[in-house]
Scaffold this motif. Structure first.
Motif, PDB file in Angstrom:
ATOM      1  N   ALA A   5       0.839  -1.208   0.000  1.00 40.66           N
ATOM      2  CA  ALA A   5       0.000   0.000   0.000  1.00 40.66           C
ATOM      3  C   ALA A   5       0.865   1.245   0.000  1.00 40.66           C
ATOM      4  CB  ALA A   5      -0.926  -0.009   1.207  1.00 40.66           C
ATOM      5  N   SER A   6       0.349   2.292  -0.603  1.00 42.86           N
ATOM      6  CA  SER A   6       1.060   3.576  -0.630  1.00 42.86           C
ATOM      7  C   SER A   6       0.061   4.711  -0.773  1.00 42.86           C
ATOM      8  CB  SER A   6       2.062   3.601  -1.788  1.00 42.86           C
ATOM      9  OG  SER A   6       1.387   3.473  -3.026  1.00 42.86           O
ATOM     10  N   ARG A  18      -5.095   9.941  -2.461  1.00 39.90           N
ATOM     11  CA  ARG A  18      -5.402   8.725  -3.199  1.00 39.90           C
ATOM     12  C   ARG A  18      -4.466   7.624  -2.746  1.00 39.90           C
ATOM     13  NH1 ARG A  18      -4.283   6.947  -9.403  1.00 39.90           N
ATOM     14  NH2 ARG A  18      -6.206   5.801  -9.804  1.00 39.90           N
ATOM     15  N   LEU A  19      -5.049   6.560  -2.232  1.00 31.55           N
ATOM     16  CA  LEU A  19      -4.278   5.399  -1.813  1.00 31.55           C
ATOM     17  C   LEU A  19      -4.239   4.372  -2.937  1.00 31.55           C
ATOM     18  CD1 LEU A  19      -5.659   4.842   1.805  1.00 31.55           C
ATOM     19  CD2 LEU A  19      -3.846   6.391   1.028  1.00 31.55           C
ATOM     20  N   SER A  20      -3.124   3.667  -3.018  1.00 34.08           N
ATOM     21  CA  SER A  20      -2.969   2.585  -3.986  1.00 34.08           C
ATOM     22  C   SER A  20      -2.476   1.340  -3.265  1.00 34.08           C
ATOM     23  CB  SER A  20      -1.963   2.960  -5.075  1.00 34.08           C
ATOM     24  OG  SER A  20      -2.351   4.109  -5.781  1.00 34.08           O
ATOM     25  N   TYR A  78      -7.505   1.030  -5.645  1.00 37.49           N
ATOM     26  CA  TYR A  78      -7.311   2.425  -5.281  1.00 37.49           C
ATOM     27  C   TYR A  78      -8.401   2.873  -4.311  1.00 37.49           C
ATOM     28  CZ  TYR A  78      -4.677   2.225  -9.668  1.00 37.49           C
ATOM     29  OH  TYR A  78      -3.815   1.872 -10.679  1.00 37.49           O
ATOM     30  N   LEU A  79      -8.090   3.900  -3.549  1.00 37.79           N
ATOM     31  CA  LEU A  79      -9.099   4.550  -2.720  1.00 37.79           C
ATOM     32  C   LEU A  79      -8.896   6.056  -2.869  1.00 37.79           C
ATOM     33  CD1 LEU A  79     -11.437   4.018  -0.719  1.00 37.79           C
ATOM     34  CD2 LEU A  79      -9.781   4.421   1.130  1.00 37.79           C
ATOM     35  N   CYS A  94      -4.947  -2.325   3.009  1.00 40.97           N
ATOM     36  CA  CYS A  94      -5.631  -2.967   1.892  1.00 40.97           C
ATOM     37  C   CYS A  94      -5.732  -4.465   2.161  1.00 40.97           C
ATOM     38  CB  CYS A  94      -4.933  -2.694   0.568  1.00 40.97           C
ATOM     39  SG  CYS A  94      -3.222  -3.242   0.471  1.00 40.97           S
ATOM     40  N   ASN A  95      -6.720  -5.046   1.560  1.00 40.64           N
ATOM     41  CA  ASN A  95      -7.032  -6.455   1.772  1.00 40.64           C
ATOM     42  C   ASN A  95      -7.453  -7.067   0.443  1.00 40.64           C
ATOM     43  OD1 ASN A  95      -9.652  -8.333   2.177  1.00 40.64           O
ATOM     44  ND2 ASN A  95      -8.147  -8.778   3.768  1.00 40.64           N
TER      45      ASN A  95
END
Length: 120
Positions: A5-6, A18-20, A78-79, A94-95
């Protein structure tokens, strides 16, 4: 199999992040992918989930502000987080529910977590 995750960081209230999360390794198939978060002193909670077909579901607290999406060809979820609030401050994980190569049953995998801090 690993999930990386980043995208976390410090942002002011009202801002966006924005998370990836990339899944890598010997992967045959990825089913649902999701984001969870855990605030200090609280239990981990589901934020958003997306199925392999693209159906989504969100926690009530983030509906209308967060959007989950995925790029299947990249094994990435993504989030997009907009209109962030101080109460969104948490470690985001993340899962993925996925089948490694050679396994008929899916397994649950977790990323290492990325910290999101929203200042007021």
């Amino acid at each position: 199999v690993q999930l990386q995750a980043s995208g976390g960081g410090l942002v002011q209230a009202g801002g966006s992040l924005r998370l990836s999360c990339v899944a890598s390794g010997s992967i045959f198939n990825i089913n649902a992918m999701a984001w969870y978060r855990q605030a200090p002193g609280k239990q981990r909670e589901l934020v958003a989930v997306i199925t392999s077909g693209g159906s989504t579901n969100y926690a009530d607290s983030v509906k209308g502000r967060f959007t989950i999406s995925r790029a299947n060809a990249k094994n990435t979820v993504y989030l997009q987080m907009n209109s962030l609030k101080p109460e969104d401050t948490a470690v985001y994980y993340c899962n993925a529910d996925l089948n490694p190569w050679g396994y008929a049953e899916p397994y649950d995998y977790w990323g290492q977590g990325t910290l999101v801090t929203v200042s007021s």
